[in-house]
Design an enzyme around this catalytic site. Structure first.
Site, PDB file in Angstrom:
ATOM      1  N   CYS A 268       0.292 -13.376  11.513  1.00  0.00           N
ATOM      2  CA  CYS A 268      -0.167 -12.033  11.144  1.00  0.00           C
ATOM      3  C   CYS A 268       0.791 -11.391  10.140  1.00  0.00           C
ATOM      4  O   CYS A 268       1.143 -11.999   9.125  1.00  0.00           O
ATOM      5  CB  CYS A 268      -0.350 -11.211  12.417  1.00  0.00           C
ATOM      6  SG  CYS A 268      -1.247  -9.662  12.213  1.00  0.00           S
ATOM      7  N   ASP A 362     -11.352 -15.758  11.933  1.00  0.00           N
ATOM      8  CA  ASP A 362     -10.377 -14.676  12.024  1.00  0.00           C
ATOM      9  C   ASP A 362     -11.053 -13.357  11.648  1.00  0.00           C
ATOM     10  O   ASP A 362     -11.615 -13.222  10.565  1.00  0.00           O
ATOM     11  CB  ASP A 362      -9.229 -14.978  11.069  1.00  0.00           C
ATOM     12  CG  ASP A 362      -8.069 -13.990  11.180  1.00  0.00           C
ATOM     13  OD1 ASP A 362      -8.209 -12.983  11.889  1.00  0.00           O
ATOM     14  OD2 ASP A 362      -7.036 -14.237  10.540  1.00  0.00           O
ATOM     15  N   HIS A 396      -8.009 -15.217  15.179  1.00  0.00           N
ATOM     16  CA  HIS A 396      -6.720 -14.811  14.620  1.00  0.00           C
ATOM     17  C   HIS A 396      -5.541 -15.293  15.458  1.00  0.00           C
ATOM     18  O   HIS A 396      -4.561 -15.802  14.918  1.00  0.00           O
ATOM     19  CB  HIS A 396      -6.676 -13.286  14.501  1.00  0.00           C
ATOM     20  CG  HIS A 396      -5.439 -12.774  13.834  1.00  0.00           C
ATOM     21  ND1 HIS A 396      -5.184 -12.950  12.489  1.00  0.00           N
ATOM     22  CD2 HIS A 396      -4.365 -12.085  14.329  1.00  0.00           C
ATOM     23  CE1 HIS A 396      -4.024 -12.395  12.179  1.00  0.00           C
ATOM     24  NE2 HIS A 396      -3.507 -11.860  13.284  1.00  0.00           N
TER      25      HIS A 396
END
Length: 454
Positions: A268, A362, A396
């Protein structure tokens, strides 16, 4: 496969159909009946290692529910269950037999662990105390369909297993060195060990479970905080790359860390920082970027005389799902737009190797597009130092196999639940595969470890 049942008035007699054959059985144990058992081996293991789960002592062609339950450190109950038909010996082997329904279907030996779901909405199973206590997971087997978690006392058999995040001999050393804050996990043994910096994203604070698991595999791993921890900034803001350079220098100077260069594993916002570290810091040899961008976003990045202006977040593009979670996938501007090209991180300057790990479902970043842009740019420039692992169906939060699939959870930085995306079984397969590939990548470019179990 057609499944049907009829419970009589007191719910004690079960009728079920399988392939046109109708059978009758009884819940519970009676004199002369075999005693049901459920066995998981090993009973105590590291959290990222697989188990073998076996059920025995039942009737042939009996429909059963196998369930896993654990309560996390915040008191939240997580459960997963699946339905199986026993074989002709009255047994179920999760490494061999296919689930016919429940939280997953098909042959999924670790499906009960990888698909644990929270009783409280938007909760995420994330181990906080990694040294002194394991997760204790209760495994139960029930006759027929079992859908109500409060009826555990009626299970035919149960066993509790321990899932540890640190192996014997692994040390955790709190880090307060200059500005650097975090925790260093040292493998058992004399070393020296290859060094890795572990960075998370917008969750903030100090997240240690992945660093602990990497230490079990022979990497001296620094879990690094950069906001919302101790005396660090309370909120995410401008990124000072010299802070991360200071962390790299600290790790390289440790007597149990083998240089001359380090690895990074990051996800991230942390992957954005890791990409900048790989590009500008000479201490970095091997970088794993999990579902990150290709440019600086939201806040400027500083390094000595360099300042990279960010692509602004466009919060007006946020979407709210029916469940009340925020979908952030549209808030990132296009790095290819002329206005934003100065924000793109010039990865071609990196001296080491970079592995991109992306989930094609994602819902936080458009990470597949970002990684693809980098790969195409490197190809045009004749650069070969980047590689891409792309997983259809993965979301994600691609984490070690110890981490159950999390579609959405609370994000303190936004004071809101956020959608991470993904499809359960595909996401979990991506976690198992990528965890092995990440370790192989680090071994290849940092050298072998004293403990190289994959």
């Amino acid at each position: 496969m057609s499944l049907r049942r009829l419970l009589q008035s007191q719910g004690r007699i079960l009728y079920a159909e399988r392939g046109g054959v109708r059978r009758q059985g009884f819940k519970g144990s009676f004199p002369g009946f075999k005693m049901a058992t459920i066995t998981a081996t090993p009973k105590s293991s590291l959290a990222d290692e697989p188990l073998k789960i076996h059920v025995a002592g039942l009737e042939p062609s009996q429909l059963v529910t196998v369930q896993a339950s654990l309560t996390d450190e915040k008191g939240v109950l997580f459960q997963a269950r699946a339905f199986y038909w026993t074989d002709q010996r009255g047994q179920v082997d999760l490494t061999r037999d296919a689930a016919v329904g429940g939280d997953y279907s098909g042959v999924q030996p670790m499906g009960l662990f990888l698909l644990l779901k929270p009783e409280r909405p938007f909760s995420r199973l994330m181990k906080r105390e990694v040294m002194s206590s394991p997760y204790k997971v209760r495994l139960d087997v029930f006759d027929s369909f079992h859908l109500v978690s409060q009826l555990q006392e009626q299970s035919l058999a149960s066993q509790t297993v321990e899932r540890w995040y640190t192996a014997p001999g692994v040390q955790r050393v709190p880090v307060r060195h200059g500005r650097v804050r975090g925790a260093l996990f040292l493998p058992a043994g004399q070393g020296p060990f290859p060094g890795v910096i572990d960075i998370f994203g917008g969750v903030g604070g100090l997240t240690e479970f992945r660093a602990a698991l990497l230490a079990n595999r022979g990497f001296a791993t620094l879990a690094l905080a950069y906001f919302a921890y101790e005396d660090l900034p309370s909120a995410l803001g401008p990124i000072d790359l010299e802070y991360f350079e200071e962390a790299a220098e600290f790790l390289l100077k440790h007597p149990k860390v083998r240089g001359p260069r380090l690895g990074i594993v990051a996800i991230c916002k942390g992957a954005e920082i890791a990409l900048a570290m790989a590009t500008y810091l000479t201490q970095i040899e091997a970088t794993v970027c999990i579902n990150g961008p290709n440019a600086v976003n939201g806040y400027p990045l500083y390094y000595r005389d360099l300042c990279i202006q960010p692509i602004p977040y466009k919060y007006e593009r946020m979407l709210i799902t029916e469940q009340g979670a925020v979908d952030l996938s549209n808030i990132f501007g296009d790095p290819q737009a002329e206005l934003h090209r100065g924000s793109i991180i010039p990865v071609e300057k990196a001296q080491g190797k970079i592995l991109f790990v992306v989930g094609e479902k994602d819902r936080n970043y458009n990470s597949k597009a970002f990684a693809t842009e980098i790969m195409e740019r490197m190809k045009k420039l004749g650069k070969t130092h980047c590689a891409l692992l792309s997983y259809p169906g993965a979301g994600h939060l691609i984490e070690p196999p110890s981490s159950p699939f999390c579609y959405q959870s609370w994000l303190p930085h936004l004071s809101s639940p956020v959608v991470w995306g993904g499809e359960g079984q595909a996401h979990d397969a991506a976690q198992v595969h990528s965890w092995k590939e990440i370790q192989k990548f680090l071994h290849l470019h940092l050298g072998p470890t004293q403990s190289s179990r994959l």
